[in-house]
Write an enzyme that holds these catalytic residues in place. Structure first.
Site, PDB file in Angstrom:
ATOM      1  N   ASP A   1       0.773  -1.292  -0.062  1.00 14.67           N
ATOM      2  CA  ASP A   1       0.007   0.086  -0.113  1.00 14.67           C
ATOM      3  C   ASP A   1       1.027   1.377   0.062  1.00 14.67           C
ATOM      4  O   ASP A   1       1.820   1.406   0.909  1.00 14.67           O
ATOM      5  CB  ASP A   1      -0.934  -0.082   1.140  1.00 14.67           C
ATOM      6  CG  ASP A   1      -1.533   1.215   1.703  1.00 14.67           C
ATOM      7  OD1 ASP A   1      -1.762   2.284   0.897  1.00 14.67           O
ATOM      8  OD2 ASP A   1      -1.893   1.457   2.717  1.00 14.67           O
TER       9      ASP A   1
ATOM     10  N   GLU B   1      -3.616   4.300  -2.740  1.00 13.30           N
ATOM     11  CA  GLU B   1      -4.141   3.892  -1.157  1.00 13.30           C
ATOM     12  C   GLU B   1      -5.704   3.878  -1.057  1.00 13.30           C
ATOM     13  O   GLU B   1      -6.220   3.269  -0.457  1.00 13.30           O
ATOM     14  CB  GLU B   1      -3.214   4.745  -0.061  1.00 13.30           C
ATOM     15  CG  GLU B   1      -3.803   4.522   1.224  1.00 13.30           C
ATOM     16  CD  GLU B   1      -3.019   4.884   2.353  1.00 13.30           C
ATOM     17  OE1 GLU B   1      -2.703   5.978   2.431  1.00 13.30           O
ATOM     18  OE2 GLU B   1      -2.647   4.027   3.072  1.00 13.30           O
ATOM     19  N   GLU B   2      -6.068   5.145  -1.482  1.00 14.66           N
ATOM     20  CA  GLU B   2      -7.666   5.497  -1.384  1.00 14.66           C
ATOM     21  C   GLU B   2      -8.370   4.442  -2.138  1.00 14.66           C
ATOM     22  O   GLU B   2      -9.327   3.822  -1.772  1.00 14.66           O
ATOM     23  CB  GLU B   2      -7.863   6.746  -1.851  1.00 14.66           C
ATOM     24  CG  GLU B   2      -7.160   8.046  -0.704  1.00 14.66           C
ATOM     25  CD  GLU B   2      -5.735   8.474  -1.221  1.00 14.66           C
ATOM     26  OE1 GLU B   2      -5.215   7.852  -2.232  1.00 14.66           O
ATOM     27  OE2 GLU B   2      -5.251   9.462  -0.862  1.00 14.66           O
TER      28      GLU B   2
HETATM   29  N1  AR6 Z   1      -1.057  -1.073  -8.946  1.00 17.44           N
HETATM   30  C1  AR6 Z   1       0.145  -0.923  -9.499  1.00 17.44           C
HETATM   31  N2  AR6 Z   1       0.659   0.512  -9.351  1.00 17.44           N
HETATM   32  C2  AR6 Z   1      -0.056   1.295  -9.220  1.00 17.44           C
HETATM   33  C3  AR6 Z   1      -1.566   1.263  -8.799  1.00 17.44           C
HETATM   34  C4  AR6 Z   1      -1.773  -0.253  -8.543  1.00 17.44           C
HETATM   35  N3  AR6 Z   1      -3.323  -0.401  -8.161  1.00 17.44           N
HETATM   36  N4  AR6 Z   1      -1.917   2.542  -8.599  1.00 17.44           N
HETATM   37  C5  AR6 Z   1      -1.276   3.454  -8.734  1.00 17.44           C
HETATM   38  N5  AR6 Z   1       0.058   2.795  -9.138  1.00 17.44           N
HETATM   39  P1  AR6 Z   1       0.338   7.149  -5.542  1.00 17.44           P
HETATM   40  P2  AR6 Z   1       2.604   7.906  -3.675  1.00 17.44           P
HETATM   41  C6  AR6 Z   1       1.459   3.447  -9.529  1.00 17.44           C
HETATM   42  O1  AR6 Z   1       0.385   8.334  -6.002  1.00 17.44           O
HETATM   43  O2  AR6 Z   1       3.339   8.660  -4.603  1.00 17.44           O
HETATM   44  C7  AR6 Z   1      -2.111   8.905  -1.237  1.00 17.44           C
HETATM   45  O3  AR6 Z   1      -2.879  10.018  -0.921  1.00 17.44           O
HETATM   46  C8  AR6 Z   1       0.953   4.521 -10.412  1.00 17.44           C
HETATM   47  O4  AR6 Z   1       2.346   4.704 -11.375  1.00 17.44           O
HETATM   48  O5  AR6 Z   1      -0.748   6.502  -4.847  1.00 17.44           O
HETATM   49  O6  AR6 Z   1       3.289   7.037  -2.724  1.00 17.44           O
HETATM   50  C9  AR6 Z   1      -1.375   8.202   0.026  1.00 17.44           C
HETATM   51  O7  AR6 Z   1      -2.652   8.228   1.141  1.00 17.44           O
HETATM   52  C10 AR6 Z   1       1.164   5.587  -9.557  1.00 17.44           C
HETATM   53  O8  AR6 Z   1       1.525   6.852  -9.890  1.00 17.44           O
HETATM   54  O9  AR6 Z   1       1.583   6.813  -4.344  1.00 17.44           O
HETATM   55  C11 AR6 Z   1      -0.398   9.148   0.345  1.00 17.44           C
HETATM   56  O10 AR6 Z   1      -0.771  10.262   0.844  1.00 17.44           O
HETATM   57  C12 AR6 Z   1       2.086   5.470  -8.413  1.00 17.44           C
HETATM   58  O11 AR6 Z   1       2.002   3.955  -8.423  1.00 17.44           O
HETATM   59  C13 AR6 Z   1      -0.048   9.350  -1.151  1.00 17.44           C
HETATM   60  O12 AR6 Z   1      -1.026   9.128  -2.126  1.00 17.44           O
HETATM   61  C14 AR6 Z   1       2.096   6.084  -7.176  1.00 17.44           C
HETATM   62  O13 AR6 Z   1       0.833   5.913  -6.325  1.00 17.44           O
HETATM   63  C15 AR6 Z   1       1.404   8.576  -1.468  1.00 17.44           C
HETATM   64  O14 AR6 Z   1       1.682   8.987  -2.884  1.00 17.44           O
END
Ligand code: AR6
Length: 544
Positions: free
Chosen positions: A302, A320-321
């Site tokens: 996650d 995550e959401e």
């Molecule tokens: N499977 C594989 N890859 C994925 C998937 C999935 N289901 N969904 C997204 N990606 P992000 P962060 C890829 O932005 O930067 C939330 O608000 C996709 O390339 O969710 O760590 C949390 O609560 C995407 O751009 O993660 C935190 O506050 C990338 O993974 C914050 O976002 C990153 O996904 C974390 O942000």
């Protein structure tokens, strides 16, 4: 071909669980009540739960203190109420809740008034525009009708069953502790029903001085979930949650879920520059088309916020959401998990998936029911493991590539990946990790760096890695090429750590490419030695 397409590189996914079936890996530590594992249901003496019947609640006594969740039904929970003379009296809050939830709720305006009747302090500030829009404009009329006629009365009943369903106190998973909580899915549904009606005491304030300031929001409207109308994705999130309630009130799920906080003190973290572990010793699978939540049987990462759930009850709609609304049982972690410190992670085992979805971010949509086919483990948990690790948000590359930041992210990933591994063993630990662009979306990180850091943390924890690039075939090939290079030259975790630190010290990171730099140093480096005969480059592409 595993997936009928040509979307993956490296070794087949089956090597991530070490057997032919995703359910062939060893189970995680079983649920067993102890001083650091609160089990809220009665564990039968043989340890086995009946297949389809929810276990009975464990008996116990309410605890109204700073070590436990303050429960809506506690006799200590009091609320000021004005009488007809304008004088304020303290009333038992649960009685107010009981009376409000026992009355018929026919539409979204009734629902808003119900919630406000025991949250009078928010009469003038809480708005319910999102709820009104959902039920009066967005859903089909029959759907709304069904919700208020059938589902909502059952959610209210479920919420009011709290004193019966949860009898022993729920400890808080506080910072710097290693503790677990196990709950039945039925108990979780009851807690979520209470959050839906915003009944949890002391959880509505967003002031920095509030008691639960270091915890995520849990009452659904604290972060104004019922207000947001700015994008349809929020209404779609609500749809997912309503669907979940519809499912659990129709058929009570019979399993259990456990939540484990892992906290590793600084002295027990790996000494990264000295790590001798070869990066090429574990299998790697890289896929551009599937997603993490579909990687059955693996430890699914996650991409968390340090306040678990991130914006799930607000405006967020990224990895995550989305995960939390398609598997709403995950949200219960927000009730008791204090903000994660850099050396901490949370593992959730057994949360079921209820919804399908399409789109992402603004285009996110509920796409119908999902029937979770994962088998249950010996403790009655669905064999679905979700590992919450929070990356740091970055606004500049030089910050992201600093030694401190690199070390922090390595430690964070390792604390998570090493969950339930045998520290004495040199062998690969199963199941592997299913991850991807951690920290590289909302948090603005760089995939070249984050993929390597996660590979290092996996190697150190001895877990195989499956990396899902979310449609990016170029990144997929880059990761495999880099892995093959590192493996061919027997580069260790410690060496790579030093190379990356050196890169950030020598180069203007905004102008240069980490991968190009690594290619140069690795190829010209003193560390190059012939690969041992027993390992071959794990790629199905012949040109490797
Ligand atoms: N499977 C594989 N890859 C994925 C998937 C999935 N289901 N969904 C997204 N990606 P992000 P962060 C890829 O932005 O930067 C939330 O608000 C996709 O390339 O969710 O760590 C949390 O609560 C995407 O751009 O993660 C935190 O506050 C990338 O993974 C914050 O976002 C990153 O996904 C974390 O942000």
């Amino acid at each position: 071909e595993m997936d009928g397409g040509d979307s993956w590189r490296g070794v087949p996914l089956s090597e991530m669980y070490g057997s032919q079936s995703p359910w062939g890996s060893p189970e995680f530590s079983l649920v067993s009540p102890s001083f650091n594992h609160a089990v809220l249901y009665h564990v039968p003496s043989d340890g086995c739960l009946a297949d389809d019947k929810p276990p009975k609640p464990q008996i116990g006594h309410d605890k109204w203190d700073s070590e436990h969740v303050r429960m809506p039904c506690s006799s200590h929970s009091l609320y000021p109420v004005e009488d007809s003379n304008g004088e304020s009296h303290l009333k038992k809050r649960w009685e107010m809740i009981e009376s409000a939830l026992s009355k018929p709720i026919r539409n979204s305006h009734d629902l808003a008034n119900t919630i406000l009747s025991y949250n009078t302090k928010f009469r003038n500030t809480w708005k319910f525009r999102g709820l009104h829009k959902l039920f009066n404009e967005y859903l089909e009329e029959e759907e709304s009708q069904y919700f208020f006629d059938v589902t909502l009365p059952e959610i209210a009943k479920l919420a009011l069953a709290l004193p019966k369903l949860i009898q022993s106190p729920i400890p808080l998973l506080k910072k710097h502790t290693n503790r677990s909580i196990s709950l039945s899915q039925q108990q979780i549904s009851c807690l979520l029903a209470n959050a839906f009606f915003c009944t949890f005491p002391r959880r509505n304030s967003t002031k920095p001085t509030s008691e639960y300031n270091s915890y995520p929001f849990f009452n659904f409207n604290t972060y104004r979930f019922y207000e947001a109308t700015d994008s349809d994705s929020n209404l779609e999130k609500l749809k997912c949650i309503c669907h979940y309630f519809r499912r659990v009130v129709t058929k009570v799920p019979g399993g259990v879920v456990s939540f484990t906080r892992r906290s590793v003190p600084g002295r027990a973290l790996p000494a990264w520059p000295r790590s001798q572990r070869p990066l090429g010793c574990l299998p790697l699978h890289v896929d551009a088309s599937r997603t993490i939540e579909d990687a059955d049987g693996l430890i699914q990462v996650d991409f968390a916020n340090k306040y678990l759930g991130g914006g799930v009850l607000g405006h967020g709609c990224v990895q995550e959401e989305i995960r939390f609304v398609i598997c709403p049982e995950l949200m219960v972690s927000m009730l008791f998990t204090e903000v994660l410190s850099p050396n901490e992670a949370l593992m959730i085992i057994g949360a079921e998936r209820y919804s399908k979805y399409s789109g992402y971010g603004q285009s996110f949509r509920w796409a119908g029911p999902h029937c979770d086919g994962s088998p249950r483990d010996s403790s009655g948990r669905r064999r679905r493991a979700l590992l919450a690790i929070d990356a740091l948000p970055y606004s500049s590359l030089s910050r992201e590539f600093s030694r401190d930041a690199i070390t922090r992210e390595l430690n964070k990933a390792w604390v998570g990946f090493s969950f339930d591994t045998d520290p004495q063993s040199e062998r690969a630990q199963y199941p592997g990790v299913a991850t991807g662009n951690w920290g590289c979306g909302a948090f603005g990180g760089t995939t070249q760096l984050k993929s390597l850091l996660q590979l290092m943390a996996c190697a150190q924890a001895r877990r195989p890695m499956a990396y899902f690039t979310f449609g990016d075939t170029k990144l997929r090939d880059e990761i495999v090429d880099m892995y093959n290079l590192l493996a061919r030259h027997n580069v260790t975790v410690g060496q790579l750590y030093k190379y990356i630190v050196k890169f950030s010290q020598e180069k203007d990171v905004s102008q240069s490419q980490l991968n190009l730099y690594l290619e140069q140093v690795v190829k010209s480096g003193t560390s190059a030695s012939p690969p041992p005969a027993n390992r071959s480059a794990p790629s199905k592409r012949s040109d490797d």
